[in-house]
Design an enzyme around this catalytic site. Structure first.
Site, PDB file in Angstrom:
ATOM      1  CG  ASN A 121      23.356  17.412  29.259  1.00  0.00           C
ATOM      2  OD1 ASN A 121      23.413  18.613  28.990  1.00  0.00           O
ATOM      3  ND2 ASN A 121      22.794  16.529  28.456  1.00  0.00           N
ATOM      4  CB  CYS A 147      21.839  19.937  23.823  1.00  0.00           C
ATOM      5  SG  CYS A 147      20.886  19.080  25.068  1.00  0.00           S
ATOM      6  CG  HIS A 185      25.972  19.199  24.537  1.00  0.00           C
ATOM      7  ND1 HIS A 185      25.802  19.866  25.727  1.00  0.00           N
ATOM      8  CD2 HIS A 185      24.958  18.298  24.454  1.00  0.00           C
ATOM      9  CE1 HIS A 185      24.730  19.381  26.338  1.00  0.00           C
ATOM     10  NE2 HIS A 185      24.203  18.434  25.592  1.00  0.00           N
TER      11      HIS A 185
HETATM   12  O1  UT7 Z   1      21.998  16.530  25.953  1.00  0.00           O
HETATM   13  C1  UT7 Z   1      20.988  16.244  25.043  1.00  0.00           C
HETATM   14  C2  UT7 Z   1      21.197  14.992  24.337  1.00  0.00           C
HETATM   15  N1  UT7 Z   1      21.124  13.903  25.257  1.00  0.00           N
HETATM   16  C3  UT7 Z   1      21.868  12.854  25.082  1.00  0.00           C
HETATM   17  O2  UT7 Z   1      22.670  12.834  24.172  1.00  0.00           O
HETATM   18  C4  UT7 Z   1      21.642  11.685  25.979  1.00  0.00           C
HETATM   19  C5  UT7 Z   1      21.677  10.423  25.175  1.00  0.00           C
HETATM   20  N2  UT7 Z   1      21.320   9.222  25.929  1.00  0.00           N
HETATM   21  C6  UT7 Z   1      22.039   8.770  26.962  1.00  0.00           C
HETATM   22  O3  UT7 Z   1      23.000   9.374  27.370  1.00  0.00           O
HETATM   23  C7  UT7 Z   1      21.652   7.438  27.556  1.00  0.00           C
HETATM   24  O4  UT7 Z   1      20.618   6.869  26.778  1.00  0.00           O
HETATM   25  C8  UT7 Z   1      21.201   7.527  29.045  1.00  0.00           C
HETATM   26  C9  UT7 Z   1      22.400   7.796  29.941  1.00  0.00           C
HETATM   27  C10 UT7 Z   1      20.172   8.588  29.242  1.00  0.00           C
HETATM   28  C11 UT7 Z   1      20.611   6.170  29.475  1.00  0.00           C
HETATM   29  O5  UT7 Z   1      21.587   5.144  29.296  1.00  0.00           O
HETATM   30  P1  UT7 Z   1      21.209   3.804  28.525  1.00  0.00           P
HETATM   31  O6  UT7 Z   1      22.416   2.973  28.520  1.00  0.00           O
HETATM   32  O7  UT7 Z   1      20.620   4.198  27.192  1.00  0.00           O
HETATM   33  O8  UT7 Z   1      20.126   3.161  29.487  1.00  0.00           O
HETATM   34  P2  UT7 Z   1      18.624   2.710  29.156  1.00  0.00           P
HETATM   35  O9  UT7 Z   1      17.748   3.894  29.081  1.00  0.00           O
HETATM   36  O10 UT7 Z   1      18.636   1.756  27.996  1.00  0.00           O
HETATM   37  O11 UT7 Z   1      18.261   1.905  30.444  1.00  0.00           O
HETATM   38  C12 UT7 Z   1      18.916   0.653  30.775  1.00  0.00           C
HETATM   39  C13 UT7 Z   1      18.400   0.161  32.107  1.00  0.00           C
HETATM   40  C14 UT7 Z   1      16.877   0.135  32.206  1.00  0.00           C
HETATM   41  O12 UT7 Z   1      16.522  -0.969  32.998  1.00  0.00           O
HETATM   42  P3  UT7 Z   1      16.029  -2.356  32.303  1.00  0.00           P
HETATM   43  O13 UT7 Z   1      14.814  -1.999  31.526  1.00  0.00           O
HETATM   44  O14 UT7 Z   1      17.168  -2.817  31.457  1.00  0.00           O
HETATM   45  O15 UT7 Z   1      15.753  -3.228  33.479  1.00  0.00           O
HETATM   46  C15 UT7 Z   1      16.532   1.396  32.958  1.00  0.00           C
HETATM   47  O16 UT7 Z   1      15.326   1.292  33.667  1.00  0.00           O
HETATM   48  O17 UT7 Z   1      18.831   1.052  33.151  1.00  0.00           O
HETATM   49  C16 UT7 Z   1      17.691   1.497  33.912  1.00  0.00           C
HETATM   50  N3  UT7 Z   1      17.959   2.869  34.335  1.00  0.00           N
HETATM   51  C17 UT7 Z   1      18.615   3.158  35.478  1.00  0.00           C
HETATM   52  N4  UT7 Z   1      19.115   2.383  36.448  1.00  0.00           N
HETATM   53  C18 UT7 Z   1      19.731   3.000  37.464  1.00  0.00           C
HETATM   54  C19 UT7 Z   1      17.667   4.018  33.692  1.00  0.00           C
HETATM   55  N5  UT7 Z   1      18.116   5.074  34.403  1.00  0.00           N
HETATM   56  C20 UT7 Z   1      18.700   4.554  35.518  1.00  0.00           C
HETATM   57  C21 UT7 Z   1      19.341   5.139  36.612  1.00  0.00           C
HETATM   58  N6  UT7 Z   1      19.845   4.330  37.556  1.00  0.00           N
HETATM   59  N7  UT7 Z   1      19.494   6.471  36.727  1.00  0.00           N
END
Ligand code: UT7
Length: 337
Positions: free
Chosen positions: A294, A115, A264
């Site tokens: 992204n 990234c 980014h």
């Molecule tokens: O570019 C390189 C650097 N990358 C970044 O900077 C990315 C940084 N991270 C993020 O942007 C976020 O962490 C994400 C967008 C990837 C994920 O968002 P989050 O708010 O951190 O979600 P999470 O991983 O904590 O997941 C929350 C819930 C989970 O369900 P439970 O365990 O609470 O029941 C996941 O299973 O959301 C669920 N989940 C989804 N649900 C629907 C994870 N992905 C999805 C999805 N659709 N695509």
């Protein structure tokens, strides 16, 4: 010492648009979840038969940047190509771009910094120009993420955020003072390498052995991108700010003097957090993750090109590029237009 200034910008994204709704055909997700957590509405993905590879897309963006710079491919002295998704393990995509654009046998360097690849690549290009070694340098960021994603529900935490695309920048030598790149900040922290990674197959676990391993362990997903999303997010917001404050301090300017931030495009929420910390108005930050997702090393040059196309950049503006990602690697570049 010379300065290097930007004289041409270009971008290319594949024609195929993939909406959040389309993703619900492959995995359990929703438009609402993706928009709320990331800001993404759609992304562009390559499709079979469209002829796009990472190098081909990079060349398309580069052609536009060269045209806008009023230069021919033969005017370029050196290529810096940033990507995490090269056409092959080796050789790198930079040499393929040299061939596609029918350039003379100039040097081509691939930067593998995910990234923050474009931030590193522009810093490298700037050094070559500052020392007088080269006059015109082409910097490219290009990625094809879509062909390597786990599109099942298992991979949804990662797969919904990535898009394909390319951006390019032509830098040239200038003797004007206080122009072009003023300062860079580059950092890494390899102890978190496994927090955002595509692990195998690799030299550490060669293809043949990994295929055998998969027969016994069909649920191993080490060949798909893995991301500890929350962990990456928490580090990103801190490191973005550190890198930005470092370049401002190096150049002796204050955050009030920033005209435009090109972050980014990792997650709209990360960009909004940084915007708030810096006290920037909406027109002082470029966000286009909504349309492209992204695109890792391509996201900054695509966003910068679009900002320029939309007339958001004028002579003398103070512009910041900043990124954080896999490695971890992060950094920023400060630029006087
Ligand atoms: O570019 C390189 C650097 N990358 C970044 O900077 C990315 C940084 N991270 C993020 O942007 C976020 O962490 C994400 C967008 C990837 C994920 O968002 P989050 O708010 O951190 O979600 P999470 O991983 O904590 O997941 C929350 C819930 C989970 O369900 P439970 O365990 O609470 O029941 C996941 O299973 O959301 C669920 N989940 C989804 N649900 C629907 C994870 N992905 C999805 C999805 N659709 N695509």
């Amino acid at each position: 010492m010379y300065q290097s200034k930007v004289i041409g910008l270009g971008k290319y994204v594949p024609e195929r648009v993939v909406t959040n709704d389309e993703l619900t055909n492959y995995m359990e997700t929703s438009d609402e979840w993706i928009r709320e957590r990331t800001g993404i509405e759609e992304r562009h993905w390559v499709e079979e038969g469209d002829g796009n590879t990472t190098a081909v897309m990079g060349a398309k963006a580069a052609r536009q940047a060269l045209e806008r710079a009023g230069l021919q491919p033969s005017d370029i002295d050196f290529i810096v190509f940033a990507t995490l998704s090269p056409d092959y393990y080796f050789p790198g995509s930079g040499v393929l771009l040299q061939d596609i654009l029918d350039m003379p046998t100039i040097g081509a360097l691939d930067v593998r910094n995910q990234c923050s690849g474009f931030v590193y690549a522009t810093a490298v290009a700037d050094q070559f120009i500052k020392t007088g070694m080269y006059k015109n340098v082409l910097v490219v960021g290009s990625e094809i993420q879509s062909t390597g994603l786990d599109l099942s529900t298992r991979g949804r935490g990662v797969s919904v955020i990535f898009g394909d695309g390319a951006g390019a920048m032509v830098l040239t030598r200038t003797e004007e003072k206080n122009k072009g790149f003023l300062a860079h900040s580059l950092h890494s922290q390899g102890k978190y390498a496994d927090q955002l990674i595509v692990k195998y197959p690799s030299s550490a676990f060669p293809t043949q052995r990994y295929f055998e391993h998969l027969k016994e362990n069909p649920d191993d997903t080490s060949h798909f991108p893995y991301m500890n999303g929350n962990f990456v997010f928490k580090h990103a917001v801190v490191r973005f700010m550190e890198a930005i404050m470092e370049v401002l301090q190096k150049a002796g300017v204050s955050k009030q003097e920033i005209d435009l931030l090109i972050p980014h495009q990792a997650n709209l929420r990360i960009s909004q957090f940084v915007q708030k910390q810096l006290g920037l108005k909406d027109e002082q930050i470029m966000n286009n993750i909504q349309k492209y997702g992204n695109t890792t090393a391509a996201s900054i040059p695509i966003a910068l090109t679009e900002a320029w196309e939309q007339g958001k950049i004028k002579e003398g503006d103070l512009i910041l590029q900043a990124a954080f990602g896999s490695g971890f690697t992060w950094g920023a570049n400060l630029l006087r237009w």
